[in-house]
Scaffold this motif. Structure first.
Motif, PDB file in Angstrom:
ATOM      1  N   ARG A 654      47.001  44.669  47.486  1.00  0.00           N
ATOM      2  CA  ARG A 654      46.781  43.282  47.069  1.00  0.00           C
ATOM      3  C   ARG A 654      47.432  43.045  45.706  1.00  0.00           C
ATOM      4  O   ARG A 654      47.410  43.920  44.841  1.00  0.00           O
ATOM      5  CB  ARG A 654      45.278  42.977  46.983  1.00  0.00           C
ATOM      6  N   LEU A 656      47.765  40.180  42.453  1.00  0.00           N
ATOM      7  CA  LEU A 656      47.293  38.953  41.810  1.00  0.00           C
ATOM      8  C   LEU A 656      48.119  38.733  40.552  1.00  0.00           C
ATOM      9  O   LEU A 656      48.358  39.670  39.782  1.00  0.00           O
ATOM     10  CB  LEU A 656      45.804  39.079  41.433  1.00  0.00           C
ATOM     11  N   ILE A 675      40.773  41.626  38.355  1.00  0.00           N
ATOM     12  CA  ILE A 675      40.917  41.356  39.798  1.00  0.00           C
ATOM     13  C   ILE A 675      39.628  41.761  40.496  1.00  0.00           C
ATOM     14  O   ILE A 675      38.953  42.712  40.078  1.00  0.00           O
ATOM     15  CB  ILE A 675      42.140  42.111  40.370  1.00  0.00           C
ATOM     16  N   GLN A 676      39.295  41.022  41.519  1.00  0.00           N
ATOM     17  CA  GLN A 676      38.050  41.271  42.270  1.00  0.00           C
ATOM     18  C   GLN A 676      38.268  42.451  43.218  1.00  0.00           C
ATOM     19  O   GLN A 676      39.161  42.421  44.063  1.00  0.00           O
ATOM     20  CB  GLN A 676      37.671  40.004  43.056  1.00  0.00           C
ATOM     21  N   GLY A 722      47.083  33.157  40.866  1.00  0.00           N
ATOM     22  CA  GLY A 722      45.722  32.657  41.090  1.00  0.00           C
ATOM     23  C   GLY A 722      44.953  32.733  39.797  1.00  0.00           C
ATOM     24  O   GLY A 722      45.515  32.933  38.706  1.00  0.00           O
ATOM     25  N   ASN A 723      43.663  32.574  39.905  1.00  0.00           N
ATOM     26  CA  ASN A 723      42.821  32.675  38.716  1.00  0.00           C
ATOM     27  C   ASN A 723      42.471  34.132  38.450  1.00  0.00           C
ATOM     28  O   ASN A 723      42.400  34.949  39.373  1.00  0.00           O
ATOM     29  CB  ASN A 723      41.535  31.863  38.905  1.00  0.00           C
ATOM     30  N   ARG A 724      42.236  34.405  37.136  1.00  0.00           N
ATOM     31  CA  ARG A 724      41.763  35.745  36.778  1.00  0.00           C
ATOM     32  C   ARG A 724      40.509  36.077  37.570  1.00  0.00           C
ATOM     33  O   ARG A 724      39.679  35.218  37.826  1.00  0.00           O
ATOM     34  CB  ARG A 724      41.470  35.777  35.259  1.00  0.00           C
ATOM     35  N   ASN A 726      40.279  36.816  40.717  1.00  0.00           N
ATOM     36  CA  ASN A 726      40.385  36.563  42.168  1.00  0.00           C
ATOM     37  C   ASN A 726      40.646  37.886  42.888  1.00  0.00           C
ATOM     38  O   ASN A 726      40.955  38.900  42.267  1.00  0.00           O
ATOM     39  CB  ASN A 726      41.542  35.587  42.444  1.00  0.00           C
ATOM     40  N   ARG A 727      40.592  37.813  44.254  1.00  0.00           N
ATOM     41  CA  ARG A 727      40.797  39.029  45.054  1.00  0.00           C
ATOM     42  C   ARG A 727      42.279  39.374  45.159  1.00  0.00           C
ATOM     43  O   ARG A 727      42.652  40.507  45.352  1.00  0.00           O
ATOM     44  CB  ARG A 727      40.192  38.801  46.450  1.00  0.00           C
ATOM     45  N   GLY A 728      43.138  38.348  45.055  1.00  0.00           N
ATOM     46  CA  GLY A 728      44.570  38.595  45.219  1.00  0.00           C
ATOM     47  C   GLY A 728      44.991  38.503  46.668  1.00  0.00           C
ATOM     48  O   GLY A 728      44.160  38.530  47.584  1.00  0.00           O
TER      49      GLY A 728
END
Length: 744
Positions: A654, A656, A675-676, A722-724, A726-728
């Protein structure tokens, strides 16, 4: 068995040892190491000067072999080692050791570079200097006490009748038992001026004396840079220190050192500077030359590499790190007129010496007066004889005991009668009577003068003053050591002493570190120890430190200019640093203090930090990144600009992308979520952060997977943005096992 002897004394060991040690220490203090306030000499010096005067070695005599003098000193007055005695003699002859040398030497008497390089006493010749006469000129005039020499066969003076305060003029050094002395030399004109002032105003305070005596005056032209108030305190207490600094000037862009501090060797100084140059601690100096000769006894030339070099800063650094600036202890400890050792202040020394001088002059005048009176008495008898010359001749011719008859007939004394009987026939001439009357008138005049001086304190002081003025005029000279107000010297910062060169620092898997010159160095070409290999490399400057990140999240820093060459296999970092047990060195970082770097853990947390926050003096480093359970340190990413984007890739493929500025600025800690990653995946090690990279504005991102590469351009970067936290998004097939991210 024979009879037991009982002719001995029993003493407790404690008492015997105590008395023996006290006797020894008193001998060392009084008869070896400390000078006497009267003539400023130690016993060995006094005996050398006296023995030379006895040999007739005045300033006008022919030089005599030094071995002859030393032999006389040892044989007659000083039964000690010949080398120690000769060394004391050499010191008094060296014009760079003594401000006013007492001995005039011919031959090799040592040099300022190496004062101990003098020739053996069988080669050198010597005689006394004119100045030494100030110590000896009044010796035979009833001025001092005499004592038996060591074997009782000769007499030697207890002290010499110094006409000048030699103690202050030449100074002295000595180490006794439990005490030492360090008296600096002074200028004769200044000291004589202070003595005259004290004679005029016996209650004059120290301040007034310091108007004459500005400070010590060493036999070198180097500057005294001790502040005035410190010099005043030194003279007030009798102790302190004096700081001297070499003189230099600029000539065609070079630094020319023209005068060195007292007793500093030019060759030793060159060694000190050369050692710094060899250790690459003086990169701004290209060459060092000694151009000293007879005309210029001191001329050391330092050649800077660049015309832009700040000469004053370089010299300030050398003042701190070499003998170009030197401190001298001052401890005015001496044997006073009471025979006791004591540290005295300047006023006390001058007052006590003037008391000695006054008494010496008084003794000299009394001695002369006694001689004048005795001669007048004899002349009186001779005149009586001349008036009755025929009768005197008849008595001498016809009487059996002429002396007794004359005493009775003319009412003269035994001494006068003896003088008449000693008369030679030629003295019976008529002209002799006129001569006697002339001599009588002269002596009568002298008697009146002597009695007047002895009877008047003012006249006595005037005589002492005029003699001091006369000697100051005859032997005095200008001050040699100028007293100058200077700022304290500062050593240059370490970075200023290191050549600023590009370096590539290389770390091996087993923790060995080395540095190669240049930024285009091929790290692949390096060889390693068996079982070791390449781990990390960083480009930096030799003036910058390199920072090492370990597997526990600690950071360490070390200098780069002194790292071993890349041609060698380096040195173990554990020699420089002290990491906790079990930790491994992982990554190298470098940069300017205000550069930024991004730090993260494999659990997906991170923060921004300035390079200067990584600096640590402690060998044990400091905690930097807090690592959640089972997580590791990810390779840091440098931030060129705060407008950069951050790309983060995980094990599951993934990706991000978000602005770097979204991450917090911390000095240390865990940071914020980047990242999530699901907790179950983290704990099962099914997913984690494996790579990070920063992308400049309008830049590209290169994804490496095995031998394949994928370049993401502006539109693709927008797709993965994306936003900081996020899962990506998943990467395309074939690129889901990411080996590295790089800005294109």
């Amino acid at each position: 068995m024979g009879a037991v002897q009982d002719n001995f004394e029993r003493l407790p060991l404690k008492e015997f040892a105590e008395k023996a040690y006290l006797d020894y220490s008193m001998y060392v203090i009084l008869d070896r190491a400390l000078p006497h306030i009267a003539d400023g000499l130690k016993p060995v010096q006094r005996r050398i000067v006296y023995a030379m005067s006895e040999l007739g070695l005045t300033a006008l005599a022919k030089y005599k072999k030094s071995a002859r003098t030393v032999g006389d000193v040892l044989g007659k007055f000083h039964p000690h080692g010949d080398s120690a005695c000769y060394e004391a003699m050499v010191l008094m002859a060296q014009d760079f050791s003594y401000r006013y040398p007492l001995i005039d030497g011919q031959g090799n008497w040592g040099s300022p570079d190496d004062p101990k390089s003098f020739a053996a006493m069988r080669y050198t010749e010597s005689r006394l200097t004119a100045y030494a006469q100030t110590l000896l000129s009044e010796l035979g005039q009833g001025t001092v006490e005499w004592s038996d020499n060591f074997d009782g066969t000769l007499k030697e003076p207890v002290i010499l009748p110094a006409r000048l305060p030699n103690l202050l003029l030449n100074g002295t050094m000595g180490i006794a038992v439990g005490m030492a002395t360090d008296i600096p030399p002074h200028n004769l004109v200044e000291v004589a001026g202070a003595c005259i002032h004290l004679l005029d105003k016996p209650d004059a305070p120290l301040e007034q004396l310091l108007e004459h005596i500005k400070g010590p005056d060493y036999p070198t032209e180097a500057e005294i840079i001790t502040p005035r108030d410190e010099i005043r305190k030194l003279y007030e207490t009798g102790g302190g220190s004096i700081k001297m600094r070499a003189k230099y000037n600029e000539e065609d862009g070079n630094i020319i050192i023209t005068a060195l501090p007292y007793q500093v060797s030019g060759s030793k100084l060159q060694e000190q500077i050369a050692a710094q140059m060899l250790a690459k601690k003086l990169p701004m100096i290209e060459d060092l030359r000694d151009e000293s000769d007879h005309e210029n006894p001191t001329r050391l030339v330092l050649m800077p590499k660049s015309k832009r070099t700040n000469i004053d800063e370089v010299m300030s650094h050398l003042f701190v790190t070499t003998d170009l600036e030197k401190s001298y202890r001052v401890n005015m400890n001496m044997i006073g007129l009471d025979g006791r050792p004591k540290v005295k202040d300047l006023r006390e020394i001058l007052v006590e010496w003037l008391a000695f001088r006054t008494e010496t002059v008084r003794k000299r005048l009394r001695f002369r007066l006694d001689k004048v009176l005795a001669r007048l008495h004899v002349l009186e008898g001779l005149l009586i004889a001349f008036l009755n010359i025929d009768e005197v001749i008849a008595i001498i011719r016809f009487e059996d005991h002429p002396k007794a008859v004359m005493i009775e007939r003319f009412g003269i004394t035994d001494i006068q009668a003896e003088a008449i009987l000693e008369l030679k026939l030629r003295h019976l001439a008529k002209l002799e009577e006129i001569k006697i009357k002339g001599e009588q008138a002269e002596l009568e005049q002298e008697r009146k003068q002597l009695e007047a001086i002895l009877g008047s304190k003012e006249l006595l002081n005037n005589l002492i003053k005029s003699e001091l003025e006369e000697d100051a005029e005859k032997y005095g000279d200008d001050r040699r050591s100028p007293i100058v107000a200077r700022e304290a010297a500062q050593a240059l910062e370490t970075t200023a002493l290191i050549a600023n060169e590009p370096l590539t620092v290389v770390l091996s898997e087993k923790g060995w570190i080395r540095a190669a010159k240049g930024h285009d160095f091929d790290v692949e070409s390096l060889s390693y120890r068996s079982g070791d290999g390449f781990l990390d490399a960083v480009k930096c400057r030799s003036t910058q430190p390199v920072y090492v990140l370990d597997s526990t999240g600690r950071v360490y820093s070390t200098t780069t200019h002194d790292l071993p060459s890349a041609r060698s296999q380096g040195e173990p970092l554990t020699g420089r640093l002290n990491p906790p047990a079990g930790s491994l060195f992982k990554y190298l970082l470098a940069g300017n203090p205000d550069d930024w770097v991004l730090l993260a853990s494999s659990a997906g947390y991170g923060f921004r930090v300035r390079i200067e926050e990584l600096f640590v003096k402690n060998k044990a480093g400091k905690a930097l990144i807090s690592l959640p359970d089972k997580s590791t340190v990810v390779r840091p990413a440098s931030i060129a600009n705060q407008g950069d984007l951050l790309a983060v890739a995980t094990l599951q493929g993934r990706l991000l992308i978000f602005p770097v500025i979204d991450l917090p600025e911390l000095a240390k800690g865990k940071g914020n979520k980047i990242i999530q990653i699901p907790t179950k995946d983290l704990s099962a090690d099914k997913d984690r952060v494996i790579a990070m990279a920063t992308i400049p504005a309008n830049g590209q991102l290169v994804i490496v997977s095995g031998k394949r590469q994928l370049t993401l351009k502006t539109n693709d970067i927008a797709h993965y943005s994306g936003n900081r936290a996020n899962r990506g998004l998943n990467l395309p097939k074939g690129f889901q096992r990411v080996d590295g991210l790089f800005a294109g």
